[in-house]
Design a protein around this motif. Structure first.
Motif, short mmCIF file in Angstrom:
data_model
loop_
_atom_site.label_atom_id
_atom_site.label_comp_id
_atom_site.label_asym_id
_atom_site.label_seq_id
_atom_site.Cartn_x
_atom_site.Cartn_y
_atom_site.Cartn_z
N ARG A 1 46.94 29.85 -83.13
CA ARG A 1 48.29 29.29 -83.06
C ARG A 1 48.96 29.79 -81.79
NH1 ARG A 1 46.08 27.34 -87.18
NH2 ARG A 1 47.22 26.71 -89.05
N SER B 1 51.57 31.70 -79.53
CA SER B 1 52.34 32.93 -79.71
C SER B 1 53.83 32.61 -79.68
CB SER B 1 52.01 33.92 -78.58
OG SER B 1 52.59 33.46 -77.36
N TYR B 2 54.61 33.56 -80.13
CA TYR B 2 56.07 33.44 -80.08
C TYR B 2 56.53 33.10 -78.67
CZ TYR B 2 61.00 34.80 -80.43
OH TYR B 2 62.38 34.81 -80.40
N ASP B 3 56.01 33.82 -77.68
CA ASP B 3 56.45 33.61 -76.29
C ASP B 3 56.07 32.23 -75.77
OD1 ASP B 3 57.65 36.09 -76.15
OD2 ASP B 3 55.83 37.08 -75.39
N ASP B 4 54.99 31.66 -76.29
CA ASP B 4 54.57 30.32 -75.87
C ASP B 4 55.39 29.23 -76.53
OD1 ASP B 4 52.53 31.16 -74.15
OD2 ASP B 4 51.08 31.27 -75.80
#
Length: 197
Positions: free
Chosen positions: A187, A189-192
């Motif tokens: 999945r 990432s948060y930053d993506d």
């Protein structure tokens, strides 16, 4: 800990939950599906329009009518699942608004007088409800196998011949069977995925 759900609930609903591809032959009762619905009916929808409709495919005759419209790869698992649900949007959802929304007369005239506007709004909101339905199935301790691989026009003609509903998703439901789950795919990432402005 920043989440209100304990770790067991997080795992049941999200972290360990996967799309199931095989199911045991243990039946899924009407009571289980009613309990799921009693949770997921609270999904948010614009103006409380609640356009999702759920058609439970239980009989062998109905199952064969559905399976012929599934993509080839989805036919065996749909044939074998203890229960399958067709999730659809009710294109006439606005007729039920007086029961659900105090502002119904104004809404019907302002927002839902045209069929295209109803279909756009209904489809978006029913899709939101469908996501809740899958989480509700997981909350019941069952596995869900949602599929978009089917002939929507064929299913609509077969099950909703009057044209007032359009299928969105077919979901197999039951206890997971042998080798039910494929490996977890990555999945973002948060930053993506998340931007702060």
């Amino acid at each position: 800990m920043t989440l209100a759900l304990d770790r067991t609930a997080q795992e049941l609903l999200f972290l360990e939950a996967h799309t199931a591809h095989t199911f045991s032959d243990e039946p899924v009762s009407d009571e289980q599906i009613r309990a799921v619905y009693e949770l997921v009916k609270y999904a948010p929808t614009a103006f409380n329009q609640s356009p999702l409709r759920i058609t439970l495919v239980r009989s062998a005759e109905a199952r064969s009518r559905l399976v012929k419209h599934m993509s080839e790869g989805n036919r065996p698992k749909t044939s074998a699942a203890p229960l399958t649900a067709i999730l659809s949007v009710d294109l006439e959802f606005h007729e039920r608004l007086p029961e659900l929304q105090p502002l119904a007369p104004a809404l019907k005239d302002k927002f839902f007088s045209e069929a295209e506007a109803r279909e756009t709004s209904g489809t978006f909101n029913a899709t939101l409800q469908a996501g809740y339905f899958i989480v509700g199935v997981r909350a019941a301790g069952l596995a869900a196998g949602p599929m978009s691989g089917f002939d929507k026009h064929g299913v609509d003609k077969e099950f909703f011949g009057d044209g007032t509903q359009k299928s969105l998703l077919v979901v197999n439901i039951g206890r997971p069977g042998e080798d039910a789950y494929r490996p977890r795919q990555p999945r973002l990432s948060y930053d993506d995925a998340v931007t702060t402005v």
